[in-house]
Design a protein around this motif. Structure first.
Motif, short mmCIF file in Angstrom:
data_model
loop_
_atom_site.label_atom_id
_atom_site.label_comp_id
_atom_site.label_asym_id
_atom_site.label_seq_id
_atom_site.Cartn_x
_atom_site.Cartn_y
_atom_site.Cartn_z
N ARG A 118 47.57 18.87 27.17
CA ARG A 118 46.80 19.49 25.74
C ARG A 118 46.55 21.05 25.84
N PRO A 119 46.75 21.91 25.06
CA PRO A 119 46.28 23.10 25.07
C PRO A 119 44.86 23.44 24.81
N ASP A 120 44.25 22.56 24.26
CA ASP A 120 42.76 22.86 24.07
C ASP A 120 42.00 21.90 25.00
N ILE A 158 33.33 5.77 26.75
CA ILE A 158 32.04 6.06 26.67
C ILE A 158 31.65 7.08 28.19
N GLU A 159 32.19 6.34 29.11
CA GLU A 159 31.83 7.02 30.46
C GLU A 159 32.57 8.23 30.35
N HIS A 160 33.62 8.49 30.07
CA HIS A 160 34.38 9.89 29.90
C HIS A 160 33.52 10.99 29.32
N GLN A 161 32.98 10.41 28.13
CA GLN A 161 32.13 11.24 27.48
C GLN A 161 31.05 11.80 27.89
N ARG A 162 30.34 11.02 28.69
CA ARG A 162 29.10 10.98 29.38
C ARG A 162 29.38 11.86 30.48
N ARG A 163 30.31 11.79 31.21
CA ARG A 163 30.66 12.56 32.48
C ARG A 163 31.16 14.05 32.03
N MET A 164 31.74 14.14 30.84
CA MET A 164 32.01 15.43 30.54
C MET A 164 31.00 16.26 29.98
N ARG A 165 29.75 15.56 29.09
CA ARG A 165 28.73 16.37 29.03
C ARG A 165 27.94 16.56 30.03
N GLY A 166 27.95 16.03 31.09
CA GLY A 166 27.12 16.23 32.37
C GLY A 166 27.54 17.40 33.31
N PHE A 167 28.65 17.66 33.26
CA PHE A 167 29.14 19.00 34.39
C PHE A 167 28.39 20.11 34.12
N LYS A 168 27.94 20.75 35.38
CA LYS A 168 27.16 21.73 35.20
C LYS A 168 27.93 23.20 35.38
N TRP A 224 29.69 19.32 21.02
CA TRP A 224 31.14 18.87 21.52
C TRP A 224 30.92 17.44 21.81
N HIS A 225 32.14 16.73 21.46
CA HIS A 225 32.34 15.18 22.05
C HIS A 225 34.07 15.21 22.21
N ALA A 226 33.95 14.22 23.56
CA ALA A 226 35.53 13.79 23.70
C ALA A 226 35.74 12.77 22.83
N ALA A 227 37.17 13.17 22.29
CA ALA A 227 37.57 11.93 20.98
C ALA A 227 39.02 11.96 21.17
N GLU A 228 39.62 11.25 20.46
CA GLU A 228 41.06 11.14 20.37
C GLU A 228 41.80 12.44 20.22
N GLN A 229 41.28 13.38 19.39
CA GLN A 229 41.92 14.44 18.97
C GLN A 229 41.84 15.50 20.09
N ASN A 230 40.77 15.53 21.13
CA ASN A 230 40.95 16.36 21.90
C ASN A 230 40.91 15.94 23.60
N THR A 231 41.35 14.74 23.67
CA THR A 231 41.37 13.89 24.90
C THR A 231 42.71 13.51 25.23
N SER A 232 43.24 13.85 26.13
CA SER A 232 44.48 13.52 26.80
C SER A 232 44.47 12.05 27.24
N GLY A 233 45.23 11.26 26.95
CA GLY A 233 45.10 9.82 27.44
C GLY A 233 44.20 8.94 26.86
N TRP A 234 43.22 9.45 25.55
CA TRP A 234 42.33 8.64 25.16
C TRP A 234 42.99 7.17 24.68
N HIS A 236 43.42 13.17 33.86
CA HIS A 236 44.50 13.28 33.15
C HIS A 236 45.75 12.64 34.09
N ALA A 237 45.55 12.72 35.54
CA ALA A 237 46.64 12.14 36.26
C ALA A 237 46.54 10.63 36.16
N LYS A 238 45.36 10.02 36.05
CA LYS A 238 45.15 8.57 35.99
C LYS A 238 45.69 8.06 34.67
N MET A 239 45.57 8.82 33.51
CA MET A 239 46.12 8.34 32.31
C MET A 239 47.50 8.53 32.24
N ALA A 240 48.13 9.49 32.75
CA ALA A 240 49.59 9.85 32.78
C ALA A 240 50.17 8.62 33.59
#
Length: 105
Positions: free
Chosen positions: A90-92, A50-60, A31-41, A73-77
């Motif tokens: 986004r629903p997904d 790049i940082e967003h992808q790194r963080r999303m992959r790092g959560f336990k 899985w990777h964050a991208a325009e198709q699945n990331t609100s506010g990309w 999402h609030a920041k991007m909104a």
């Protein structure tokens, strides 16, 4: 080339093709964050993406992921609103997708 080496290489390629073609195997990839699945990309800088992808992959845990995602999402909104755009949720959600893949403890 000796025929045993040739057969081994052909067999390896055939196995790889079968694995890629089967649903639920290697075809999905990580899985990777991208325009198709990331609100506010669109409102992120390349470095932020790049940082967003790194963080999303790092959560336990799912909770850590959702906490970050809500803040992100609030920041991007807010950025979108400055340009007169209202971001729709986004629903997904990326966190949901990662949970479905068993990425959290």
């Amino acid at each position: 080339m000796p025929s045993s080496i040739w057969k081994s290489r052909v067999g390896g390629w055939m196995l790889l093709l079968v694995l890629v073609a089967l649903p639920g195997t290697g075809a999905a990839g990580p899985w990777h964050a991208a325009e198709q699945n990331t609100s506010g990309w669109y409102y992120m800088t390349p470095d932020e993406r790049i940082e967003h992808q790194r963080r999303m992959r790092g959560f336990k845990t799912y909770e850590e992921c959702k906490s970050y995602q809500t803040e992100q999402h609030a920041k991007m909104a807010r950025r979108a609103l400055k340009e007169g755009v209202v971001l729709q949720p986004r629903p997904d959600s990326g966190c949901e997708q990662l949970r479905q893949r068993g990425r959290f403890e």
